[in-house]
Design a protein around this motif. Structure first.
Motif, PDB file in Angstrom:
ATOM      1  N   HIS A 260      46.340  35.535  41.191  1.00  0.00           N
ATOM      2  CA  HIS A 260      47.042  34.649  42.144  1.00  0.00           C
ATOM      3  C   HIS A 260      46.793  33.186  41.749  1.00  0.00           C
ATOM      4  O   HIS A 260      47.532  32.649  40.938  1.00  0.00           O
ATOM      5  CB  HIS A 260      46.688  34.933  43.612  1.00  0.00           C
ATOM      6  CG  HIS A 260      47.120  36.279  44.095  1.00  0.00           C
ATOM      7  ND1 HIS A 260      48.448  36.622  44.215  1.00  0.00           N
ATOM      8  CD2 HIS A 260      46.398  37.368  44.470  1.00  0.00           C
ATOM      9  CE1 HIS A 260      48.525  37.865  44.652  1.00  0.00           C
ATOM     10  NE2 HIS A 260      47.311  38.338  44.799  1.00  0.00           N
TER      11      HIS A 260
ATOM     12  N   HIS B  38      47.788  46.712  41.324  1.00  0.00           N
ATOM     13  CA  HIS B  38      46.783  47.618  41.916  1.00  0.00           C
ATOM     14  C   HIS B  38      47.437  48.988  41.953  1.00  0.00           C
ATOM     15  O   HIS B  38      48.464  49.160  42.626  1.00  0.00           O
ATOM     16  CB  HIS B  38      46.422  47.170  43.325  1.00  0.00           C
ATOM     17  CG  HIS B  38      45.889  45.776  43.391  1.00  0.00           C
ATOM     18  ND1 HIS B  38      44.541  45.483  43.459  1.00  0.00           N
ATOM     19  CD2 HIS B  38      46.529  44.572  43.378  1.00  0.00           C
ATOM     20  CE1 HIS B  38      44.386  44.172  43.509  1.00  0.00           C
ATOM     21  NE2 HIS B  38      45.567  43.583  43.450  1.00  0.00           N
TER      22      HIS B  38
ATOM     23  N   HIS C  68      40.393  37.778  41.950  1.00  0.00           N
ATOM     24  CA  HIS C  68      41.392  37.206  42.848  1.00  0.00           C
ATOM     25  C   HIS C  68      40.780  35.925  43.425  1.00  0.00           C
ATOM     26  O   HIS C  68      39.632  35.941  43.898  1.00  0.00           O
ATOM     27  CB  HIS C  68      41.700  38.153  44.005  1.00  0.00           C
ATOM     28  CG  HIS C  68      42.601  39.300  43.662  1.00  0.00           C
ATOM     29  ND1 HIS C  68      42.347  40.170  42.645  1.00  0.00           N
ATOM     30  CD2 HIS C  68      43.765  39.707  44.231  1.00  0.00           C
ATOM     31  CE1 HIS C  68      43.318  41.068  42.591  1.00  0.00           C
ATOM     32  NE2 HIS C  68      44.194  40.823  43.549  1.00  0.00           N
TER      33      HIS C  68
ATOM     34  N   HIS D 227      48.564  42.308  36.607  1.00  0.00           N
ATOM     35  CA  HIS D 227      48.060  42.307  37.985  1.00  0.00           C
ATOM     36  C   HIS D 227      48.861  43.324  38.788  1.00  0.00           C
ATOM     37  O   HIS D 227      49.882  43.003  39.384  1.00  0.00           O
ATOM     38  CB  HIS D 227      48.187  40.882  38.563  1.00  0.00           C
ATOM     39  CG  HIS D 227      47.627  40.736  39.947  1.00  0.00           C
ATOM     40  ND1 HIS D 227      47.347  39.491  40.484  1.00  0.00           N
ATOM     41  CD2 HIS D 227      47.290  41.627  40.907  1.00  0.00           C
ATOM     42  CE1 HIS D 227      46.873  39.642  41.708  1.00  0.00           C
ATOM     43  NE2 HIS D 227      46.838  40.924  41.994  1.00  0.00           N
TER      44      HIS D 227
ATOM     45  N   ASP E 114      51.626  43.104  41.717  1.00  0.00           N
ATOM     46  CA  ASP E 114      50.545  43.257  42.702  1.00  0.00           C
ATOM     47  C   ASP E 114      50.533  44.669  43.305  1.00  0.00           C
ATOM     48  O   ASP E 114      49.749  45.508  42.863  1.00  0.00           O
ATOM     49  CB  ASP E 114      50.653  42.184  43.797  1.00  0.00           C
ATOM     50  CG  ASP E 114      49.306  41.811  44.396  1.00  0.00           C
ATOM     51  OD1 ASP E 114      48.280  42.255  43.869  1.00  0.00           O
ATOM     52  OD2 ASP E 114      49.282  41.058  45.405  1.00  0.00           O
TER      53      ASP E 114
HETATM   54 ZN    ZN Z   1      46.147  41.655  43.780  1.00  0.00          ZN
END
Ligand code: ZN
Ligand code: HPA
Length: 357
Positions: free
Chosen positions: A228, A26, A204, A24, A285
């Protein structure tokens, strides 16, 4: 393996050096202020911040939306294939130093397409960095474009059309951006289409949104992993289901604190979710915005939560491989490598027998 006798100092070294996967991240969230300024200069873009410290000072978020506004604005400096390459290459080099063997990398095509950047420009830059990482760093990585949930499902279908000519360059699709008010069911038809196409599915859910969004991501989108998912703890039946079906959660502790999902790391529920038998993983993240890459997410979380020790470190790393979208044989090879790392640690930590002397 005797994992109970390991000191906190040794635990720190274990967390940093053990082999692991990141599921995870981005890639636009790995754009560091230094590279952001460099790309702005390269592309003749005027930023509303004069200096790097001024930009960093703006990284003071109150919730998910306050972050997303800055994150999408920052992505505006990415114009050419080379820019996407440079951003991804910087992350992959960092990943190598953190003993990440494999990364499944999110990107947001719609934010770039809205600025007139073709999907081809984005994916070719990212894909080239991944190929170079495989060859030069021996690091495995794959790409997952995400649909922006604040936009319409028709918009997501249009993005999918643009992506499909490059089907061989990504492994699945995800769902990200503003969660509240944009429930999973809004994207049920486009996820059904992706499923027919044989794409892997993640979403998500339960970051700011309720446990119900997690259930709907599973039941209506058929998500195989939940990104998450920390609000699952509000629903005991859902916790039991996640554990029983071994549905992985990709948890991002530093992100959760920066976006005020939890007041502090010591208030985080990751230890409880892990103890409930859920296949929890730790991830970064948007590391350039949330104060740390993957290893810092591990070390800061373990420092804050005394219930996490070497046993949990092993479990989290093992889960990261198990939850990845690679062939079983490759997963098993990485898990064998992890086992070897831990047995090596144990030998180092166990005093050698003194042969009666
Ligand atoms: Zn994320
Ligand atoms: N949540 C939703 N969308 C995102 C995030 C996140 O944490 N990071 C980047 N896009």
């Amino acid at each position: 393996m005797n994992l109970d006798k390991i000191s906190r100092k040794d635990l720190y070294d274990i967390l940093c050096n053990m082999p692991k996967a990141e599921l995870h991240i981005h890639i636009e969230g790995s754009l560091e202020p230094e590279l952001l300024f460099e790309l702005a200069t390269r592309n003749g873009i005027l930023l509303p911040y004069a200096t790097i410290p001024e930009l960093r000072a703006a990284y003071d978020f109150t919730d998910l939306q306050s972050f997303l506004d800055i994150y999408y604005a920052g992505a505006g400096v990415l114009q050419n294939e080379e820019d996407f390459f440079d951003m991804a290459w910087a992350y992959l080099k960092r990943a190598k130093t953190e003993h990440i063997l494999h990364a499944e990398i999110f990107f947001d095509p719609q934010t770039h397409m809205a600025r007139g950047i073709p999907f081809k420009t984005v994916i070719n830059g990212l894909d080239r960095a991944i190929s170079q990482a495989r060859e030069e760093l021996g690091l495995s990585a794959s790409l997952i474009p995400c649909f922006l949930r604040h936009l319409s499902e028709d918009d997501a279908f249009a993005a999918l059309e643009d992506a499909l000519p490059f089907r061989d360059k990504f492994i699945g699709v995800g769902l990200d951006s503003s969660e509240r008010g944009n429930p999973p069911e809004k994207f049920a038809r486009v996820f059904a289409r992706c499923r027919e196409l044989g794409l892997r599915l993640v979403a998500h859910a339960g970051e700011e949104g309720p446990a119900e969004y997690i259930r709907h991501a599973l039941d209506l989108l058929h998500a195989e992993r939940i990104d998450h998912g920390v609000h699952s703890l509000d629903d005991p039946q859902l916790v039991a289901r996640l554990a029983q079906q071994q549905i992985p959660l990709t948890i991002c502790p530093l992100s959760n604190v920066k976006l005020r999902v939890f007041s502090s790391l010591s208030a985080h529920n990751i230890g409880t979710l892990l103890a409930a038998g859920i296949a929890v993983t730790i991830n970064s993240d948007d590391p350039a915005y949330f104060g740390g890459y993957l290893n810092r997410n591990y070390t800061a979380t373990f420092a804050a939560l005394p219930e996490l020790g070497a046993r949990e470190a092993y479990q989290l790393a093992r889960n990261s491989f198990q939850a990845s979208f690679v062939d079983e044989s490759i997963k098993n090879e990485w898990i064998r490598e992890l086992d070897e790392f831990f047995s090596g640690m144990e030998q180092e930590l166990t005093p050698a027998p003194n042969n009666g002397k």
